[in-house]
Design a protein around this motif. Structure first.
Motif, PDB file in Angstrom:
ATOM      1  N   THR A  73      -0.096 -67.676  16.985  1.00 41.94           N
ATOM      2  CA  THR A  73      -0.889 -68.711  17.388  1.00 41.94           C
ATOM      3  C   THR A  73      -0.217 -69.832  17.903  1.00 41.94           C
ATOM      4  OG1 THR A  73      -2.594 -67.873  15.935  1.00 41.94           O
ATOM      5  CG2 THR A  73      -2.832 -70.184  16.946  1.00 41.94           C
ATOM      6  N   GLU A  74       0.869 -70.217  17.320  1.00 47.86           N
ATOM      7  CA  GLU A  74       1.582 -71.359  17.358  1.00 47.86           C
ATOM      8  C   GLU A  74       2.506 -71.242  18.726  1.00 47.86           C
ATOM      9  OE1 GLU A  74       2.781 -72.876  12.749  1.00 47.86           O
ATOM     10  OE2 GLU A  74       4.157 -71.322  14.097  1.00 47.86           O
ATOM     11  N   ASP A  75       3.020 -70.044  19.072  1.00 48.74           N
ATOM     12  CA  ASP A  75       3.588 -69.763  20.141  1.00 48.74           C
ATOM     13  C   ASP A  75       2.661 -69.985  21.573  1.00 48.74           C
ATOM     14  OD1 ASP A  75       6.115 -69.348  19.046  1.00 48.74           O
ATOM     15  OD2 ASP A  75       5.986 -67.336  19.130  1.00 48.74           O
ATOM     16  N   GLU A  76       1.757 -69.464  21.341  1.00 53.45           N
ATOM     17  CA  GLU A  76       0.630 -69.438  22.256  1.00 53.45           C
ATOM     18  C   GLU A  76       0.033 -70.738  22.596  1.00 53.45           C
ATOM     19  OE1 GLU A  76      -0.376 -66.899  24.319  1.00 53.45           O
ATOM     20  OE2 GLU A  76       1.170 -65.730  23.369  1.00 53.45           O
ATOM     21  N   VAL A  77       0.033 -71.576  21.596  1.00 56.30           N
ATOM     22  CA  VAL A  77      -0.513 -72.990  21.936  1.00 56.30           C
ATOM     23  C   VAL A  77       0.822 -73.888  22.646  1.00 56.30           C
ATOM     24  CG1 VAL A  77      -0.849 -75.118  20.524  1.00 56.30           C
ATOM     25  CG2 VAL A  77      -2.042 -73.336  19.824  1.00 56.30           C
ATOM     26  N   ALA A  78       1.952 -73.583  22.387  1.00 50.65           N
ATOM     27  CA  ALA A  78       3.082 -74.134  22.850  1.00 50.65           C
ATOM     28  C   ALA A  78       3.261 -73.741  24.370  1.00 50.65           C
ATOM     29  CB  ALA A  78       4.344 -73.644  22.011  1.00 50.65           C
ATOM     30  N   LYS A  79       2.762 -72.368  24.514  1.00 53.48           N
ATOM     31  CA  LYS A  79       2.871 -72.036  25.994  1.00 53.48           C
ATOM     32  C   LYS A  79       1.615 -72.772  26.620  1.00 53.48           C
ATOM     33  CE  LYS A  79       4.199 -67.193  25.178  1.00 53.48           C
ATOM     34  NZ  LYS A  79       3.649 -65.776  25.141  1.00 53.48           N
ATOM     35  N   THR A  80       0.496 -72.968  26.106  1.00 51.08           N
ATOM     36  CA  THR A  80      -0.487 -73.555  26.846  1.00 51.08           C
ATOM     37  C   THR A  80      -0.193 -75.200  27.093  1.00 51.08           C
ATOM     38  OG1 THR A  80      -2.220 -72.389  25.692  1.00 51.08           O
ATOM     39  CG2 THR A  80      -2.883 -74.474  26.556  1.00 51.08           C
ATOM     40  N   LEU A  81       0.625 -75.826  26.188  1.00 50.43           N
ATOM     41  CA  LEU A  81       0.993 -77.073  26.273  1.00 50.43           C
ATOM     42  C   LEU A  81       2.361 -77.268  26.797  1.00 50.43           C
ATOM     43  CD1 LEU A  81       0.043 -78.181  22.492  1.00 50.43           C
ATOM     44  CD2 LEU A  81      -1.277 -78.769  25.009  1.00 50.43           C
ATOM     45  N   GLY A  82       3.146 -76.042  27.447  1.00 53.63           N
ATOM     46  CA  GLY A  82       4.249 -76.402  28.021  1.00 53.63           C
ATOM     47  C   GLY A  82       5.505 -76.732  27.262  1.00 53.63           C
ATOM     48  N   ARG A  83       5.347 -76.389  25.981  1.00 59.38           N
ATOM     49  CA  ARG A  83       6.323 -76.629  25.020  1.00 59.38           C
ATOM     50  C   ARG A  83       7.318 -75.546  24.663  1.00 59.38           C
ATOM     51  NH1 ARG A  83       2.302 -79.926  20.545  1.00 59.38           N
ATOM     52  NH2 ARG A  83       1.893 -81.637  22.034  1.00 59.38           N
ATOM     53  N   PRO A  84       8.577 -75.811  24.194  1.00 62.74           N
ATOM     54  CA  PRO A  84       9.237 -74.801  23.688  1.00 62.74           C
ATOM     55  C   PRO A  84       8.450 -73.850  22.517  1.00 62.74           C
ATOM     56  CG  PRO A  84      10.428 -76.881  23.612  1.00 62.74           C
ATOM     57  CD  PRO A  84       9.033 -77.195  23.736  1.00 62.74           C
ATOM     58  N   LEU A  85       8.734 -72.585  22.538  1.00 63.99           N
ATOM     59  CA  LEU A  85       8.223 -71.772  21.603  1.00 63.99           C
ATOM     60  C   LEU A  85       8.715 -71.808  20.026  1.00 63.99           C
ATOM     61  CD1 LEU A  85       7.840 -68.269  23.428  1.00 63.99           C
ATOM     62  CD2 LEU A  85       6.365 -70.307  23.626  1.00 63.99           C
ATOM     63  N   PRO A  86       7.815 -72.086  19.174  1.00 61.79           N
ATOM     64  CA  PRO A  86       8.337 -72.433  17.868  1.00 61.79           C
ATOM     65  C   PRO A  86       9.257 -71.015  17.417  1.00 61.79           C
ATOM     66  CG  PRO A  86       5.944 -73.243  17.993  1.00 61.79           C
ATOM     67  CD  PRO A  86       6.373 -72.301  19.409  1.00 61.79           C
ATOM     68  N   SER A  87       8.926 -69.871  17.691  1.00 62.21           N
ATOM     69  CA  SER A  87       9.347 -68.827  17.156  1.00 62.21           C
ATOM     70  C   SER A  87      10.681 -68.602  17.661  1.00 62.21           C
ATOM     71  CB  SER A  87       8.792 -67.435  17.646  1.00 62.21           C
ATOM     72  OG  SER A  87       8.556 -67.360  19.198  1.00 62.21           O
ATOM     73  N   GLU A  88      11.099 -69.320  19.135  1.00 63.46           N
ATOM     74  CA  GLU A  88      12.262 -69.243  19.652  1.00 63.46           C
ATOM     75  C   GLU A  88      13.407 -70.397  18.725  1.00 63.46           C
ATOM     76  OE1 GLU A  88      13.802 -67.257  21.839  1.00 63.46           O
ATOM     77  OE2 GLU A  88      11.721 -65.962  21.887  1.00 63.46           O
ATOM     78  N   LEU A  89      12.425 -71.522  18.694  1.00 64.45           N
ATOM     79  CA  LEU A  89      13.417 -72.620  18.019  1.00 64.45           C
ATOM     80  C   LEU A  89      13.718 -71.887  16.577  1.00 64.45           C
ATOM     81  CD1 LEU A  89      11.056 -75.581  18.921  1.00 64.45           C
ATOM     82  CD2 LEU A  89      13.318 -75.242  19.844  1.00 64.45           C
ATOM     83  N   ALA A  90      12.995 -71.430  15.904  1.00 65.20           N
ATOM     84  CA  ALA A  90      13.139 -70.779  14.540  1.00 65.20           C
ATOM     85  C   ALA A  90      14.284 -69.836  14.765  1.00 65.20           C
ATOM     86  CB  ALA A  90      11.833 -69.895  14.050  1.00 65.20           C
ATOM     87  N   LYS A  91      14.454 -68.917  15.646  1.00 63.16           N
ATOM     88  CA  LYS A  91      15.406 -67.978  15.925  1.00 63.16           C
ATOM     89  C   LYS A  91      16.867 -68.983  16.101  1.00 63.16           C
ATOM     90  CE  LYS A  91      12.917 -64.187  17.972  1.00 63.16           C
ATOM     91  NZ  LYS A  91      12.474 -63.239  18.988  1.00 63.16           N
ATOM     92  N   GLN A  92      16.679 -69.805  16.873  1.00 61.83           N
ATOM     93  CA  GLN A  92      17.757 -70.577  17.301  1.00 61.83           C
ATOM     94  C   GLN A  92      18.487 -71.340  15.861  1.00 61.83           C
ATOM     95  OE1 GLN A  92      17.021 -73.314  20.329  1.00 61.83           O
ATOM     96  NE2 GLN A  92      16.439 -71.787  21.801  1.00 61.83           N
ATOM     97  N   ARG A  93      17.292 -71.858  15.012  1.00 62.13           N
ATOM     98  CA  ARG A  93      17.958 -72.158  13.902  1.00 62.13           C
ATOM     99  C   ARG A  93      18.552 -71.402  12.944  1.00 62.13           C
ATOM    100  NH1 ARG A  93      13.050 -75.256  14.455  1.00 62.13           N
ATOM    101  NH2 ARG A  93      11.834 -73.900  13.162  1.00 62.13           N
ATOM    102  N   ALA A  94      17.814 -70.095  12.754  1.00 60.29           N
ATOM    103  CA  ALA A  94      18.455 -69.077  11.944  1.00 60.29           C
ATOM    104  C   ALA A  94      19.818 -68.581  12.358  1.00 60.29           C
ATOM    105  CB  ALA A  94      17.294 -67.821  11.881  1.00 60.29           C
TER     106      ALA A  94
END
Length: 325
Positions: free
Chosen positions: A205-226
């Motif tokens: 849901t967070e990723d889909e919301v980010a896509k709708t708002l044109g923001r970086p995907l939280p899942s991708e940001l989490a992967k980068q942090r990991a």
């Protein structure tokens, strides 16, 4: 009454009737300010069975809002249970309270039981603020919560009614709702349908919301942090063993601590060994490792003098350590 928050439950100059009386069930109405919107019917039936077997151990608390008409202040689950048992009368304590006190007490009693949904809790906070003209800070202090906790709950009320209802009905979680807070009404409605129909997880849901708002995907940001964290750990594990042993030996007694055993899986050990082997061939790395050890020694109070020379094929480093420190 046990409650004293916001001036509720204070002495009413002897007007309060503390004795238990029998009141006809048909003369009682639920609290109009009851924050709980959804009652667990199975729980009510279980409570009714317990009351049927052992009796009502704790009277409900009511107030007489009109002649021979009573409103529940505390004990609506018990009231619903005795109605299920078709009792004609119920033991009750009659309190004299104003509309404001009755409403506030009902809200506080339910909030303190911590059985409300997140939406019900947010609505209760809002009603308490409106009834008692409180700021978020004053309400948080009175309820023993942090202001940020109260503020985060109140933000849920910005969600459209269908989303709030979905949280109340447990069709989506509070975290699903929080993910939708930045969407407009139309977007929230569309996202709610997707979450329910496609059974999206919170992260999806967070990723889909980010896509709708044109923001970086939280899942991708989490992967980068990991990945960054993994790389940092790998770099630490790739430190040559000799450097670690030198650092340990140079620690002064007052700073010594028990060594902790670090476990690693075989695959990671192989990767670390391979990394150390490749790095060990780099003379510059070896030189830097020695310099780090020297710095650690000087940081611990030792006097050390070094003379460094860069030859064509070798690095030359002369270390002088006085015998008496």
């Amino acid at each position: 009454m046990a409650f004293s928050l916001f001036g509720i439950g204070k002495d009413h100059s002897g007007d309060t009737k503390n004795k238990v009386v029998e009141i006809k069930v048909e003369q009682i109405i639920p609290n109009r300010y009851q924050p709980r919107k959804v009652f667990d019917q199975d729980g009510i039936r279980e409570l009714a069975q317990t009351i049927d077997e052992h009796g009502l151990l704790q009277p409900i608390v009511v107030r007489e809002y009109e002649s021979a008409k009573y409103e529940i202040i505390a004990g609506e689950r018990r009231y619903r249970a005795v109605k299920l048992l078709n009792w004609e009368t119920v033991p009750a304590i009659v309190e004299k309270m104003s509309d404001k006190e009755t409403a506030s007490l009902a809200l506080i009693e339910n909030l303190q039981r911590s059985q409300l949904s997140s939406i019900e809790e947010a609505q209760a906070y809002r009603q308490l603020m409106d009834l008692n003209h409180l700021t978020q800070s004053a309400l948080a202090k009175g309820m023993g919560k942090s202001q940020s906790f109260v503020a985060n709950k109140l933000r849920l009320l910005k969600l459209i009614k269908p989303v709030q209802t979905a949280i109340l009905d447990h069709r989506i979680s509070e975290r699903h709702g929080r993910a939708m807070l930045d969407l407009d009404e139309k977007q929230q409605r569309e996202m709610l349908m997707r979450v329910v129909n496609e059974r999206l997880t919170v992260r999806q849901t967070e990723d889909e919301v980010a896509k709708t708002l044109g923001r970086p995907l939280p899942s991708e940001l989490a992967k980068q942090r990991a990945e960054k964290k993994r790389q940092e750990l790998a770099d630490l594990e790739g430190t040559p063993t000799e450097e670690i042993e030198v650092e340990e030996s140079l620690k002064i007694p007052s700073q010594e601590k028990p060594k902790k055993k670090v476990k690693a899986n075989k695959q990671h050990k192989k990767a670390s060994t391979s990394k150390r082997s490749s790095k060990a061939s780099d003379g510059r790395l070896a030189l830097n490792t020695i310099k780090k050890s020297i710095k650690l020694a000087t940081d611990n109070g030792f006097t050390i003098t070094t003379h460094e020379k860069d030859n064509d094929d070798t690095y030359q480093l002369v270390i002088e350590i006085p015998k008496k420190q």
